[in-house]
Design a protein around this motif. Structure first.
Motif, PDB file in Angstrom:
ATOM      1  N   GLY A 111     -20.628 104.547  54.991  1.00  0.00           N
ATOM      2  CA  GLY A 111     -21.274 103.247  55.092  1.00  0.00           C
ATOM      3  C   GLY A 111     -20.663 102.248  54.126  1.00  0.00           C
ATOM      4  O   GLY A 111     -20.394 101.099  54.493  1.00  0.00           O
ATOM      5  N   GLY A 112     -20.418 102.683  52.909  1.00  0.00           N
ATOM      6  CA  GLY A 112     -19.903 101.786  51.875  1.00  0.00           C
ATOM      7  C   GLY A 112     -18.518 101.261  52.204  1.00  0.00           C
ATOM      8  O   GLY A 112     -18.265 100.050  52.120  1.00  0.00           O
ATOM      9  N   GLY A 114     -17.134 101.153  55.143  1.00  0.00           N
ATOM     10  CA  GLY A 114     -17.240 100.334  56.348  1.00  0.00           C
ATOM     11  C   GLY A 114     -17.743  98.939  56.019  1.00  0.00           C
ATOM     12  O   GLY A 114     -17.183  97.933  56.460  1.00  0.00           O
ATOM     13  N   PHE A 115     -18.802  98.899  55.197  1.00  0.00           N
ATOM     14  CA  PHE A 115     -19.392  97.608  54.800  1.00  0.00           C
ATOM     15  C   PHE A 115     -18.368  96.755  54.057  1.00  0.00           C
ATOM     16  O   PHE A 115     -18.114  95.603  54.416  1.00  0.00           O
ATOM     17  CB  PHE A 115     -20.619  97.880  53.929  1.00  0.00           C
ATOM     18  N   ARG A 118     -15.518  95.390  56.140  1.00  0.00           N
ATOM     19  CA  ARG A 118     -15.846  94.215  56.960  1.00  0.00           C
ATOM     20  C   ARG A 118     -15.980  92.966  56.092  1.00  0.00           C
ATOM     21  O   ARG A 118     -15.575  91.879  56.498  1.00  0.00           O
ATOM     22  CB  ARG A 118     -17.135  94.471  57.741  1.00  0.00           C
TER      23      ARG A 118
END
Lengths: 314, 376
Positions: A111-112, A114-115, A118
């Motif tokens: 998640g980290g 990916g975040f 972006r």
């Protein structure tokens, strides 16, 4: 004469396949060797996938903003080690279930990265690339026919991955530090009784595993894809975890198992390019199926006796 | 019984909520920090998140719809946890359930809903269950780490789906990489007109109740819990540990498979790539936050449904990547783990003080605090 050309072609094909095997092996091998430190000290290296992702992203960010691949590698090691530090706090200090904490770590890394990816790179919409590591021919050795091409004309990370195997073997089996690591992993209480610092040893080993797996991840972004792609590790961290077990918690075993995986991956890639009438999804499945088979074949491997058990001083 | 004690006994269930609530609160605090550090406006971001999840009647129903997959997969993971098995394979099992329905929901023609729907749900349970039983079997018989095997099976499931939606089950025009829409008899009826609330959500709540009864009121459930709290002791008392691990993993997989079926039959009506944005992984956080209690999973699934719905509107309105939700889910796991250890240490200190244990001993016991938290 046609027979001659054909054999030459197959020879080239085999050389190419083995050269490619060395490259597909390197990232998994880096993670597996790293994970060995953690496992041998008694802490399950279940978070390898997370360290790899952190390293792939951290390495790319470092290399992109500094314009220097070496700074990228440093950043990858730091990213992997920071994630490992978080895991070590939960696994060693708090003594929670390592399976759960390790899985949480992988989710956090997924998640980290990916975040942040972006936030940093996706606003423009197009892929940001770096100039990757290039093969470095070793003078003399790379001139040997076939062997030179396969072993001595690779990028630095490949050399590093394979060099780490004898280094780790020597460290684990021929030095006092290695004995300490293995003692802590086999029997934490006894190690503590003779005055070894269980907590410190375990923290150190987990951090080393994070840094090395981070390098394995950086291989993917800095020497393979030339960019960061979300989830680009594609479960290689879990494969490395399986490779350690399949290799009986020994660096040489891990090398053999990693080569097997690297070879399967190289074959799979080659078959995809060859355009066989098999759907490519089945080829992509190959490494995962191989991991399952390896887990079954490994059976009940004798693992370090304290593996996965948190230790608390009485 | 003194009044104080009676009060404390009455408050005991409330105390169960301390760790989960603190964990969720902490994850939000860190989420706010991350958003602020990334250069977004935290107030605007979280206003968009709350508005997306609860801002209107329709948004709230969407939250309920979104919580469906979390509910089924969360229940599955919670039940596996009970046998001390760590099922990370809910993702693959979810896909297998959906796959079974995407095929049978088109193939079984001319059967009324009342018969077809139970058949499809049953098939999905079996498909997911079989996909969960395999890692259960490998764990029980040869000690293969279920973490590795389930993760691999997830990747294999994703590849199978990716192939099948472009191959054997592709929609008839062979244009889109997706399966044909299931027959209308196979679709789960909508409960409230003008929303997407479907029968599957009601089924989910009933399944949660059934799982609760199964775990706490049946012999099977008792045996699974016994295996989870002490495999060796269970072995000595004559419980077949291996069989119970396989059983728990099969049921766990079955529930996740049911989740895939319900999502397909109630919401999407067809299968495509990225049908699941990682429900099976979120399920771990859902189950942990619920302390592996099936009824509590209803609440935590709702929370995760709200987070997912809210994250999408947050991305639209504040341009903050919805990935933030995954980060917060992972943070929930870590905070639950940490607070459980702190709580245990805290409780131990207090009970030691009450018993009048001398200071030295209490100090020694403190350091043991965390050890018990493993996998329980």
């Amino acid at each position: 004469m046609p027979a001659m050309t054909e054999s030459l072609l197959t020879m080239t094909a085999i050389t190419q396949l083995l050269t490619s095997t060395m490259r597909t092996t390197a990232p998994v091998l880096l993670a597996a060797v790293g994970g060995l430190y953690s496992d041998r000290s008694g802490v399950l290296s279940i978070g390898l996938e997370g360290y790899m992702l952190g390293g792939a992203f951290g390495g790319f960010v470092g290399a992109y903003y500094s314009g220097n691949l070496w700074i990228g590698l440093l950043a990858a090691m730091i990213a992997g080690a920071l994630l490992a530090l978080l895991y070590a706090y939960f696994a060693v200090t708090l003594g929670v279930s390592q399976a759960v904490a390790g899985t949480g770590l992988v989710m956090l890394a997924a998640g980290g990265t990916g975040f942040l990816n972006r936030v940093l790179f996706r606003s423009s919409g197009d892929f940001v690339r770096i100039t990757p590591f290039q093969p470095v021919a070793i003078p003399g050795l790379s001139q040997i026919p076939v062997v030179g091409q396969i072993f001595f004309n690779q990028n630095v990370l490949v050399y590093l991955a394979f060099l780490l195997v004898p280094v780790t073997w020597f460290l684990l089996y021929r030095t006092a530090l290695g004995l300490e690591i293995r003692s802590v992993g086999e029997h934490a209480k006894a190690a503590d009784t003779v005055g070894l610092n269980v907590t410190l040893t375990r923290y150190g080993c987990v951090l080393v595993s994070g840094a090395l797996a981070g390098l394995g991840g950086a291989y993917l972004s800095l020497a393979h894809a030339n960019t960061f792609i979300e989830m680009m590790t594609a479960e290689r961290g879990y494969m490395a975890f399986a490779i350690i077990i399949f290799g009986k918690y020994n660096p040489l075993g891990a090398l053999g198992a990693s080569l097997l995986f690297g070879f399967a991956d190289a074959v799979q890639l080659k078959l995809q390019i060859a355009g066989l009438p098999i759907p490519y999804e089945f080829l992509l499945m190959l490494p995962y199926v191989l991991t399952l088979v390896a887990m079954v074949a490994a059976g009940r491997t004798v693992s370090p006796a304290s593996l996965g058990t948190p230790y608390k001083k009485q | 019984m003194k009044a104080g004690e009676r009060l404390r006994a009455a408050l005991r269930p409330a105390r169960q909520l301390v760790v989960p609530l603190l964990a969720v609160f902490s994850a939000f605090v860190v989420g706010v920090l991350v958003v602020a550090l990334a250069g977004f406006n935290p107030a605007k971001t979280f206003a968009a998140l709350l508005d997306g999840a609860f801002g209107s009647w329709y948004n709230f129903t969407e939250t309920l719809v979104k919580s469906g997959p979390f509910l089924f997969t969360g229940l599955g993971v919670a039940i596996a946890f009970r046998s001390r098995s760590f099922n990370i394979g809910a993702e693959g099992q979810f896909y297998m359930g959906a796959l079974a329905v995407s095929w049978l929901g088109v193939a079984i023609k001319g059967v009324p809903s009342i018969i077809l729907i139970p058949i499809l749900l049953g098939a999905a349970f079996v498909a997911g269950g079989a996909y969960g039983a395999v890692p259960g079997y490998l764990k029980a018989r040869i000690g293969a780490s279920e973490i590795v095997t389930t993760v691999m099976l997830n990747s294999i499931a994703v590849q199978i789906v990716s192939w099948i939606i472009k191959g054997p089950l592709q929609e008839p025009r062979h244009f889109y990489p997706e399966t044909a829409e299931i027959l209308s008899a196979a679709k789960l009826p909508v409960l409230v007109h003008g929303t997407r609330l479907h029968l599957g959500l009601l089924i989910g709540v009933l399944v949660a109740v059934a799982a609760h009864v199964f775990i706490y009121k049946t012999v099977f459930g008792y045996q699974i819990r016994a295996v989870g709290s002490g495999p060796l002791a269970s072995e000595y008392s004559g419980i077949d540990v291996k069989r119970n691990i396989i059983l728990a993993m099969a049921i766990s997989g079955g529930l996740a498979g049911l989740g895939g079926a319900v999502e397909l039959m109630g919401v999407t009506w067809k299968l495509y790539q990225n049908f699941s944005p990682g429900y099976g992984y979120s399920a771990i956080a859902v189950a942990l936050l619920a302390k592996r209690n099936p009824l509590a999973v209803i609440l935590t699934a709702l929370l995760f449904g709200a987070l997912a719905t809210g994250a999408n509107s947050m991305q639209r309105a504040a341009e903050v990547p919805a990935m933030l939700a995954s980060v917060m889910q992972a943070l929930v796991i870590f905070f639950v783990l940490a607070y459980a250890v702190y709580e245990e240490g805290f409780a131990r200190r207090r009970s030691n003080r009450k018993r009048g244990v001398d200071r030295a001993k209490a100090g020694a016991a403190d350091t043991v605090g965390g050890a018990g938290a493993s996998n329980d």
